[in-house]
Design a protein around this motif. Structure first.
Motif, mmCIF file in Angstrom:
data_model
loop_
_atom_site.group_PDB
_atom_site.id
_atom_site.type_symbol
_atom_site.label_atom_id
_atom_site.label_comp_id
_atom_site.label_asym_id
_atom_site.label_seq_id
_atom_site.Cartn_x
_atom_site.Cartn_y
_atom_site.Cartn_z
ATOM 1 N N SER A 118 0.838 -1.209 0.000
ATOM 2 C CA SER A 118 0.000 0.000 0.000
ATOM 3 C C SER A 118 0.865 1.248 0.000
ATOM 4 O O SER A 118 0.545 2.232 -0.658
ATOM 5 N N ARG A 119 1.954 1.190 0.752
ATOM 6 C CA ARG A 119 2.854 2.356 0.801
ATOM 7 C C ARG A 119 3.456 2.625 -0.583
ATOM 8 O O ARG A 119 3.535 3.763 -1.024
ATOM 9 N N ILE A 120 3.849 1.532 -1.265
ATOM 10 C CA ILE A 120 4.443 1.700 -2.598
ATOM 11 C C ILE A 120 3.420 2.350 -3.527
ATOM 12 O O ILE A 120 3.715 3.321 -4.218
ATOM 13 N N HIS A 121 2.177 1.835 -3.510
ATOM 14 C CA HIS A 121 1.207 2.381 -4.464
ATOM 15 C C HIS A 121 0.790 3.793 -4.073
ATOM 16 O O HIS A 121 0.580 4.644 -4.928
ATOM 17 N N SER A 122 0.753 4.082 -2.767
ATOM 18 C CA SER A 122 0.402 5.432 -2.330
ATOM 19 C C SER A 122 1.478 6.434 -2.745
ATOM 20 O O SER A 122 1.173 7.525 -3.246
ATOM 21 N N GLN A 162 15.950 1.366 8.909
ATOM 22 C CA GLN A 162 16.304 2.769 9.144
ATOM 23 C C GLN A 162 15.346 3.649 8.353
ATOM 24 O O GLN A 162 15.154 3.438 7.157
ATOM 25 N N PRO A 163 14.724 4.649 9.011
ATOM 26 C CA PRO A 163 13.831 5.532 8.248
ATOM 27 C C PRO A 163 14.609 6.409 7.262
ATOM 28 O O PRO A 163 15.776 6.721 7.487
ATOM 29 N N ILE A 164 13.948 6.760 6.165
ATOM 30 C CA ILE A 164 14.561 7.642 5.164
ATOM 31 C C ILE A 164 14.382 9.079 5.657
ATOM 32 O O ILE A 164 13.255 9.515 5.897
ATOM 33 N N VAL A 165 15.465 9.790 5.820
ATOM 34 C CA VAL A 165 15.401 11.144 6.369
ATOM 35 C C VAL A 165 16.184 12.088 5.473
ATOM 36 O O VAL A 165 17.189 11.703 4.871
ATOM 37 N N GLU A 204 11.526 5.957 -0.206
ATOM 38 C CA GLU A 204 10.747 5.014 0.622
ATOM 39 C C GLU A 204 10.148 3.888 -0.226
ATOM 40 O O GLU A 204 9.913 2.799 0.285
ATOM 41 N N VAL A 205 9.898 4.180 -1.498
ATOM 42 C CA VAL A 205 9.375 3.123 -2.383
ATOM 43 C C VAL A 205 10.392 1.989 -2.473
ATOM 44 O O VAL A 205 10.057 0.806 -2.309
ATOM 45 N N LEU A 206 11.660 2.360 -2.689
ATOM 46 C CA LEU A 206 12.706 1.334 -2.781
ATOM 47 C C LEU A 206 12.882 0.613 -1.447
ATOM 48 O O LEU A 206 13.069 -0.606 -1.395
ATOM 49 N N ALA A 207 12.800 1.385 -0.356
ATOM 50 C CA ALA A 207 12.943 0.779 0.976
ATOM 51 C C ALA A 207 11.839 -0.248 1.211
ATOM 52 O O ALA A 207 12.079 -1.319 1.786
ATOM 53 N N SER A 208 10.615 0.084 0.760
ATOM 54 C CA SER A 208 9.495 -0.847 0.949
ATOM 55 C C SER A 208 9.690 -2.114 0.124
ATOM 56 O O SER A 208 9.335 -3.211 0.580
ATOM 57 N N ILE A 209 10.243 -1.972 -1.083
ATOM 58 C CA ILE A 209 10.495 -3.164 -1.914
ATOM 59 C C ILE A 209 11.500 -4.077 -1.199
ATOM 60 O O ILE A 209 11.305 -5.296 -1.115
#
Lengths: 362, 118
Positions: A103-107, A242-245, A261-266
């Motif tokens: 959901s995060r990726i598509h959002s 680690q969060p993306i900051v 964040e899209v790449l992080a979610s993948i």
């Protein structure tokens, strides 16, 4: 001194997918003050806990918002499970997080497309949405729905995903990654994107703290906060999250945080698929929330921290259910970034918080 | 900084099949789990009424004395609550788009002759 005038912005505006109204007080082309107004899509969904029992209300919770629909059903279920002391099977926790990260990726892909559309890069907009379509196809193959998934329930999930299907999802996402890398290069390197976003809507770390901003909006101003760090559900199985900051605090930083964040979610989904245990995916739920019991839960939605509260009354209907959504937190910060900005930058500034008004009003 | 970063992808797209499907000329592809309309096999249905109780939108009406089972597709939100709760597994989800209708009406199935009435 230039004469002041008021320009109404919204609720219907090309850049806004949802109705938000702003009264912009301007001097020449510069915004002096912005007065926000919401209330155009209030549906009274929280009140429905009195009409729908705690198991049926999952269906209402996921209709709070069309983009983070799974997130809301997950947040609701976790709150009710905490209320009733239900332990969810481990496999269900993993499946929930996998769907939530999808959901995060598509959002984020949807938002990146809208952002590209807002600064007039139509080609980039279409490419982002084309990639998003592949995530929606994964949703349809695994749950039967593309937007409203009906996958989460109190006590687990409605259906399992076979391990072979999970491997196919990871393969599909890795195939997507190559195409997404090309888009990412454009978002982070292209001259036209930078000229439109760098320095727009600047918010310092101190201001982001004062306005209690959450999610990618706050992380773009250097606040290292992400509810996923608390390890709810299967997030505690991650080796090193680690969060993306970013510390720039402008529109470009917000774009960069969401794009990365899209790449992080993948990566996160790939790691979870590797570690997912076998076993049951749901648990029978008996009884009802006890009278006077209450529970809270916090969840990192694509737009930021979402806070859920529920109170039981001894029947199968909850007494109270309350959500504090990320956009309602971020509106104050957005209004601050609008002060002193050019009128032409207002649509971009509004968009960079990724406003979700149907969540905010419920 | 660079420019024309999307040129390569755009050129590639010129020689690729369209990303869209062209429905209805090209039939829609449904997955095993795709949602559509709820249907009932009246041979196995025992008219127990559990589906009616579980339906969150009251789209299903079971009339045991009359021997009929009625679903209003316009009220159905395809949550599968009825399909999952059916003790005889006679309810199924037909993964097809609902046919266009001139007016809103419910589908009634009879236990005796299984004739569909609109």
């Amino acid at each position: 001194m230039a004469e002041r005038s008021v320009i109404p912005f919204g609720p219907q505006h090309p850049v806004l997918p949802e109705p938000l109204h702003l009264d912009l007080i301007i001097e020449d082309e510069r915004v002096v003050e912005a007065i926000p107004q919401v209330g155009f899509v209030h549906r009274g969904l929280e009140k429905l806990v009195e009409k729908k029992d705690f198991q049926q209300f999952v269906l209402v919770a996921e209709r709070i918002c069309g983009i983070c629909s799974f997130g809301h059903s997950l947040g609701y279920c976790e709150t009710v499970e905490a209320l009733m002391g239900i332990e969810v099977p481990r496999r269900a926790e993993f499946l929930r997080v996998i769907w939530h990260e999808l959901s995060r990726i598509h959002s984020h892909l949807l938002w990146l497309g809208l952002l590209a559309d807002a600064f007039g890069f139509e080609n980039l907009f279409m490419q982002c949405w084309r990639l998003r379509e592949r995530v929606l196809d994964i949703f349809e193959a695994t749950t039967g729905g593309r937007v409203i998934l009906t996958a989460c329930k109190v006590g687990g999930v409605e259906q399992d995903i076979e391990n072979s299907e999970l491997a196919a999802i990871v393969e599909d996402l890795n195939g997507m990654r190559a195409e997404y890398d090309e888009l990412l290069r454009v978002f982070l390197k292209d001259r036209s994107v930078k000229s439109r976003l760098v320095g727009v809507g600047h918010l310092t770390k101190q201001q982001a703290r004062e306005f209690a901003c959450v999610g990618p909006f706050a992380r773009a101003s250097g606040i290292e906060e992400d509810m996923r760090l608390f390890g709810f559900g299967a997030y505690d199985a991650l080796a090193d999250f680690q969060p993306i900051v970013s510390s720039d605090g402008d529109g470009y930083a917000r774009c960069e945080v969401r794009a990365r964040e899209v790449l992080a979610s993948i990566d996160l989904i790939a790691e979870l698929v590797e570690k997912i245990p076998d076993g049951p995916f749901d648990q029978k739920v008996k009884g009802a929330p006890a009278k006077g019991s209450y529970a809270v839960s916090r969840l990192e939605q694509p737009r930021g921290e979402c806070f859920y509260f529920a109170r039981g009354n001894g029947t199968k209907f909850l007494e109270r259910f309350r959500i504090r959504t990320p956009t309602s937190q971020n509106i104050a910060g957005m209004v601050h970034t609008l002060q002193g900005c050019e009128l032409a930058d207002v649509p971009l500034n509004v968009l960079t918080i990724d406003p979700c008004i149907s969540c905010t009003e419920r | 900084m660079s420019s024309f970063g999307l040129a390569k992808m755009s050129l590639r797209n010129l020689f690729r099949k369209p990303a869209t499907k062209g429905y209805p000329a090209v039939p829609a592809v449904f997955t095993e789990r795709s949602k559509g309309t709820v249907r009932n096999d009246m041979d196995t249905c025992i008219l127990c009424g559990i589906c009616q109780k579980r339906c969150p939108t009251n789209a299903i009406v079971v009339d045991k004395p009359g021997g009929t089972w009625t679903v209003n597709d316009f009220d159905c939100i395809q949550c599968l609550s009825c399909v999952r709760s059916c003790p005889k597994k006679s309810l199924t989800m037909d993964p097809q788009y609902a046919a266009p209708a001139g007016e809103m009406s419910a589908v009634t199935l009879c236990k005796t002759n299984e004739d569909a009435q609109e």
